[in-house]
Design an enzyme around this catalytic site. Sequence first.
Site, PDB file in Angstrom:
ATOM      1  N   CYS A 112      -5.421  -2.046   0.595  1.00 21.93           N
ATOM      2  CA  CYS A 112      -4.098  -2.351   1.614  1.00 21.93           C
ATOM      3  C   CYS A 112      -3.415  -0.731   1.458  1.00 21.93           C
ATOM      4  CB  CYS A 112      -3.360  -3.547   1.379  1.00 21.93           C
ATOM      5  SG  CYS A 112      -2.084  -3.669   2.453  1.00 21.93           S
ATOM      6  N   HIS A 219      -7.327  -7.490   2.165  1.00 22.28           N
ATOM      7  CA  HIS A 219      -7.367  -7.905   0.583  1.00 22.28           C
ATOM      8  C   HIS A 219      -8.246  -8.681   0.003  1.00 22.28           C
ATOM      9  CE1 HIS A 219      -2.930  -6.780   0.001  1.00 22.28           C
ATOM     10  NE2 HIS A 219      -2.829  -6.653   1.379  1.00 22.28           N
ATOM     11  N   GLU A 221      -9.039  -9.069  -2.881  1.00 23.22           N
ATOM     12  CA  GLU A 221      -8.824 -10.182  -4.295  1.00 23.22           C
ATOM     13  C   GLU A 221      -8.373 -11.600  -3.898  1.00 23.22           C
ATOM     14  OE1 GLU A 221      -6.891  -7.964  -2.553  1.00 23.22           O
ATOM     15  OE2 GLU A 221      -4.624  -8.326  -2.786  1.00 23.22           O
TER      16      GLU A 221
END
Length: 247
Positions: A112, A219, A221
């Site tokens: 990001c 993202h 994660e």
Amino acid sequence: MPKPLIGITAYTRHWPTTGWRYDVCYGENATAIEQAGGLPVLIPSQTSADNLRQLYERLDGVLLPGGGDINPAQYGTQPDATLYSVDDSRDRVELAMARWAVADDVPVFGICRGIQVMNVALGGTLVQDIPSQVETSLRHSIAVPGDEARSTLLHDVQIEQGSRLAQIMGSTTVTVNSIHHQTIGEVAPALAITARAPDGLIEGVEMPDKHFVLAVQWHPEDLVATDERMQNLFKAFVEAARARMRG
Ligand code: MN
């Protein structure tokens, strides 16, 4: 066997009620690094220049995570009204680490804001605000703060065939989450574009001649539990760091 040490850059937050200063980082990043077999360590945003270099030299990989906007002065532009959460200390730390990592071919993974940091570090520019400056029918951000989960899938991404990103993900199409209001403008000359949203916005870049200099605008994660391809991104990053560790 020692595990690769992955530096994750933190940012400064002042606690609303006390004003006390904290170094923070979105926690799923460190968890994803651990799950991929790495040792996460936070890099405080106000680390002195000398110590930052020492810290960097002990790392096997650098993770540049999400966060607020980069000061537009870093890419030679005046700030517009939409700018938020600028942290000059974090800019200094991350731009230095990104440039060092690229110069030394140390694995670096941008997420990001991290893709934006890598682009600015290498001479590119950003569009400061998608909603007011880009015509698109896609949503590139969940409502923040709001009721939508960070894992909410908002748009497709088309990945360049033959790129490292496609190789790691094992596919050229993916649907991703998205929490950004800025985007890459002019791409840094050293970076190859590896992924785009259907509206043309850049969602992935890499340096093909490096071992692992790669970044995505979404993202991963937040998607490691639901999409194995996102886990594979962290694993490939940690494995690149492990390979470098062995020398
Ligand atoms: Mn997006």
